[in-house]
Motif scaffolding. Sequence first.
Motif, mmCIF file in Angstrom:
data_model
loop_
_atom_site.group_PDB
_atom_site.id
_atom_site.type_symbol
_atom_site.label_atom_id
_atom_site.label_comp_id
_atom_site.label_asym_id
_atom_site.label_seq_id
_atom_site.Cartn_x
_atom_site.Cartn_y
_atom_site.Cartn_z
ATOM 1 N N THR A 192 0.858 -1.197 0.000
ATOM 2 C CA THR A 192 0.000 0.000 0.000
ATOM 3 C C THR A 192 0.895 1.248 0.000
ATOM 4 N N TYR A 193 0.369 2.313 -0.579
ATOM 5 C CA TYR A 193 1.096 3.594 -0.561
ATOM 6 C C TYR A 193 1.110 4.118 0.885
ATOM 7 N N THR A 194 2.106 4.955 1.175
ATOM 8 C CA THR A 194 2.169 5.603 2.498
ATOM 9 C C THR A 194 0.914 6.441 2.711
ATOM 10 N N GLU A 195 0.253 6.234 3.829
ATOM 11 C CA GLU A 195 -0.984 6.965 4.139
ATOM 12 C C GLU A 195 -0.650 8.107 5.095
ATOM 13 N N VAL A 196 -1.042 9.314 4.743
ATOM 14 C CA VAL A 196 -0.682 10.463 5.597
ATOM 15 C C VAL A 196 -1.908 11.126 6.223
ATOM 16 N N ASN A 197 -3.058 10.532 6.036
ATOM 17 C CA ASN A 197 -4.284 11.150 6.579
ATOM 18 C C ASN A 197 -4.888 10.312 7.705
ATOM 19 N N GLY A 198 -4.036 9.726 8.525
ATOM 20 C CA GLY A 198 -4.522 8.982 9.708
ATOM 21 C C GLY A 198 -5.080 7.632 9.375
#
Lengths: 302, 207
Positions: B201-207
């Motif tokens: 999965t792509y890096t998640e930056v929205n919690g």
Amino acid sequence: MIKREVVTDAMYNAIRLGATKMPPDIRAALQRALEEELDPMAKKHLEVSLQNADLSEKGNGLVCADTGFPMFFVHAGKSTVIEGGFNTLKACAEEATARATAECFLRPTMVHPLTRKNPGDNIGPGMPKMELIFDREDDGLEIIAAPKGGGSEIFGTFYRMMFPADGEAGIKKFVIECIKDACYAGKVCPPAIIGVGIGGTADLCMGLAKKAALLRPIGAHHPDPEVARLEKELYDAARKLGIGPMGSRGINAVLAINLDIAVTHTAALPVAVNAQCLVGRRWVARIDGNGNINYTGVLENA
Amino acid sequence: MRDIKLPMSEADAKSLKLGEMVTVSGLLFTGRSRLHIRAVEDNIFPPIDYEKINCFFHVGPVMRQNGDEWEVVSCEPTSSIRFERYGADVVRKFNLRTLIGKTTMGPRTAEALKEVGGVYLTKIGLSGNALRGQVKKVHDVHFLDELGKTECTWIYEVENFGPFFVAIDADGNNYFEDLAREADAKMPEIEAELGIPEGYTYTEVNG
């Protein structure tokens, strides 16, 4: 000094030829794809498209009725001098576009984004799009006119800001998913030329993708072997999707995948995708310092 | 290859098989986004007899005026999937039994076509120059001043127009949905070959 009327004529003829002729490298690539496809529908899509380009060259039809966004990429040299200065290029592009539209070589397609009003001449804020690049040694001008269809631009534009830890795997996943989405039901008119920008700022990244899709001849690869390796891996992967011409069952979802890079922020990994449709419209006008114009469908640079 | 007479009968529509290539002959009307939006939001639509002219061709043609006559320079079908928001409403409103365009339409329009007994035909390759020659007469034009040559509604009389192929049949089946499922099924293997780890999965930056 290159006269203003010479520049306007060159732009007009380049976009007229772009709208009515299929570049030779694109035609050869479609012919190769036709020989390779097995599914009757996949073959039929390509046969019909090649016949359509023939009809356009013979008569006064168009390679595709959606002549789309009028765009000019202008390469200037160290000692290029234009009557009226470089500022005059915008006016030349407008005159050329309005004339080509009035003569039905371009469809009146550009509208106000909010009121949707159509002025009927493809001219308005930002259009025709003109990019000026100073990268030549001589006193000439190279003008590449690229009327870009809506299908490829509307359904074939993607951007994602990734992060360093997302790595090469992230780039590959993003690009292959974009190709699958863009080719569904023939949205971008496959076989597409897929331009991929990696790095830079968001706008630089998208510009790299667009220029990689529009301005690189079929068969040319990025000079950096690592980038060229990625191009080949993604190209081979796209041929395994089972998607062919116009979204049929087939092999040739893409004619080429062209990557380009820019250095970027140490915290960032921006990736942009921009597709060009199967007719790959662009035509080149080269003007020497004396104002002599040569037209060709063959792109010089890699 | 069968040539279907327009307006298409319900029997003809129901006899067409998914993926079948056909041509059509008769009268049709053109339009694109603006026709859909205005018909549904403002109840403004071309004043034509929809029982007689019942085929909606999704296109923004290039048209040239020669005196009082209009000539088709090129007419390449446009992407129908863009009209999905209002496609079903328009099919029901005019009881349309034939849609012609590019790409496909979504499940709501497919459902509406099933209700009225209609089909969606999509283009084969790029064929705007051949199609132009199959337009025998430009009968009329509506909303030219308001909408311009590209978005206005033209009435064409066509003969052996096409070929197109049946992308949505009168039972609401979609040719491209099967293909999409096949491509989706191939993705895990393609990703593995590209060296993308399973479950990536792509890096998640929205919690």
